[in-house]
Scaffold this active site. Structure first.
Site: not given
Ligand code: NAP
Ligand code: MG
Length: 491
Positions: A400, A269, A195, A303
């Site tokens: 962050e 991650e 997804k 990230c």
């Molecule tokens: P997020 O809100 O956690 O969303 C990540 C993914 O999870 C999206 O596809 C999201 O769908 C989905 N999602 C949301 N709620 C969920 C749930 N309850 N159960 C399962 N999936 C769910 O994060 P984001 O705002 O997209 O991304 C930013 C974050 O990602 C930052 O904190 C960043 O540090 C982290 N990040 C980490 C890495 C790494 O490799 N460590 C790399 C990139 C980003 P939707 O898009 O529809 O909300």
């Protein structure tokens, strides 16, 4: 000009949009509406519901995308389950061939992918073109090579695939994150339900078209779009054997709770708040360049961004002056312009979050500098911002921000900076700038983070394991270690 040179000297001018690309280049096709990719076919969502994905640089809709509900996720998981014995039973060398084919098709369509990535997510075209898309292809090439060599990766044991992997990715590196997830899973013989993020689904759907073209057996990769609810349906699905998630620490914790007590394996991650450390003996100009790249690359939606800068006190004035000068040369604006350094913030919601942090800095009365760029009239843009003398206790140093905002602190001694750098719940990455190899090695062993860069920052390579300490998650992606996350090892 050789064919190869030609492939890398593509033009990305602002005068045209995807609808009217110059005739000499291929057409950038964005459909009006995208269905779900299940069992090798594009199928309508059971609910009939679609949502819009917009271009954050214009706020205009790009396409309608299907919203997957429980029935759709069931269909995707069933397709992956059904495909699993066939895919895992193929001679490994055959699996490798399909993955190589996907890698080559990404290269062939690199220009199209880059433009769509930039339009859907807001990142500068030069980054999509030179970093995201080539690296995505490189991940497929790298893992294609491992498919028939797993016995060398895990000697004296039999490596078996886990089954069906549920993969959930964020919006900051959409195609690249899809590649990080899909390529190793397939190389190890797993099947996939992926997804993409709600705001950036288009390159994953383009990848689905290309997977169809590659002839990959039906059901091996399924791509379902939707919001967090669709993600949760994947996480909770009883027929999923492994969850690979990249996203926020908050959602990572929800996922851990959801799979507790089940047999599901997981790699998470999550977020980061990396320390980027400059010692007085460092090559200062090079370090300043690395700091700018460390925090402003991809609008700071990274990230592993170097979002906390630690400067040794004796060079504070010089580094601050050089950072301010460099900040003023950054071009903020139209992501499709090949000269743009900082593009659009991915969504209105993310811009509001970042603006909230800018207000915190203001309310703390921090000394700051913001680029004076004129911003475009529409779209979600944010000026690159520096905050100086930030306290360890400030939310700017602790949380962050995921935007183009750098929190700068100073230090005197090595021990002091190690303690400050490690004083965070995160531990994804860190950077050290010094002329002394011994110092770089000392720091790299003492900093509690999964990736340490010395005299460079934000360097990625498919051969290198990536992942976090502490609340930045667990498990590694990339390299040999990225294979382990998709295998059961039997002795
Ligand atoms: P997020 O809100 O956690 O969303 C990540 C993914 O999870 C999206 O596809 C999201 O769908 C989905 N999602 C949301 N709620 C969920 C749930 N309850 N159960 C399962 N999936 C769910 O994060 P984001 O705002 O997209 O991304 C930013 C974050 O990602 C930052 O904190 C960043 O540090 C982290 N990040 C980490 C890495 C790494 O490799 N460590 C790399 C990139 C980003 P939707 O898009 O529809 O909300
Ligand atoms: Mg979008």
């Amino acid at each position: 000009m050789s064919k190869k040179e030609n492939a890398f000297s593509l033009k990305f001018d602002t005068e045209w949009t995807y609808a009217e690309a110059p005739e000499s280049t291929s057409h950038i096709a964005i459909e009006k509406k995208y269905d779900l990719f299940i069992d090798g076919k594009f199928v309508k969502p059971k609910s009939g519901k679609y949502f819009e994905t917009i271009n954050p640089a214009t706020e205009k809709p790009l396409a309608k995308v299907a919203e997957a509900n429980q029935k759709d996720v069931d269909a995707a998981v069933n397709a992956a389950r059904k495909a699993f014995p066939k895919w895992s039973g193929l001679p490994a060398k055959e699996r490798g061939k399909y993955i190589f084919r996907i890698a080559r098709l990404i290269q062939e369509k690199a220009r199209e992918f880059a433009v769509i990535e930039t339009m859907d997510g807001g990142k500068p075209i030069k980054e999509a073109r030179d970093i995201d898309i080539p690296l995505a292809a490189a991940h497929f090439f790298y893992y294609a090579g491992w498919a028939d060599k797993l016995q060398y990766a895990f000697p004296n044991a039999k490596a078996e695939p886990l089954g069906v992997a549920g993969q959930i990715i964020p919006w900051n590196f959409p195609l690249l994150m899809a590649a990080w997830k899909i390529a190793p899973a397939l190389a190890c013989g797993n099947t996939v339900v992926l997804k993409p993020a709600e705001t950036t689904p288009l390159t994953a759907l383009k990848l689905a078209e290309l997977i169809q073209e590659s002839g990959l057996p039906n059901g091996v990769v399924n791509i379902v779009t939707g919001d967090g609810k669709t993600g949760a349906l994947i996480v909770e699905h009883p027929e999923i054997d492994k969850i690979a998630f990249t996203g926020s620490t908050e959602v990572g914790k929800i996922i851990q709770r959801a799979i507790a007590g089940t047999n599901k394996k997981a790699t998470l991650e999550l977020g980061g708040k990396a320390a980027n450390i400059i010692f007085e003996d460092a090559p200062i100009d090079q370090a300043v360049e690395g700091v700018i790249n460390g925090i402003f690359f991809n609008q700071g939606h990274v990230c592993c961004a170097g979002s906390r800068l630690f400067v040794q006190e004796s060079i504070q004035k010089e580094v601050e002056r050089k950072l301010v000068d460099r900040l003023e040369t950054l071009i903020v604006g139209d992501p499709l312009d090949k000269n743009t350094d900082v593009g659009a913030i991915n969504s209105k919601q993310q811009l509001e979050t970042i603006n909230g942090y800018l207000k915190i800095g203001e309310s703390e009365g921090l000394r700051s500098h913001q680029a004076k760029n004129k911003l475009p009239d529409s779209g979600y843009f944010c000026r690159p911002t520096l905050f100086f003398d930030v306290a360890q206790s400030s939310r700017l140093a602790k949380e962050e921000i995921f935007g183009p905002v750098l929190a700068i602190q100073t230090f005197r001694t090595v021990d002091e900076v190690i303690e400050k750098a490690n004083n965070t719940p995160y531990g994804l990455s860190a950077g050290v700038w010094t002329d002394k190899g011994s110092k770089a090695f000392n720091l790299s062993s003492q900093l509690k983070a999964g990736v340490i860069w010395a005299n460079t920052f934000n360097k990625f390579d498919p051969t290198s394991p990536f992942g976090g300490y502490k609340e930045s998650g667990f498990g590694r992606e990339g390299g040999l270690h990225g294979l382990a996350a998709y295998l059961k090892i039997k002795a």
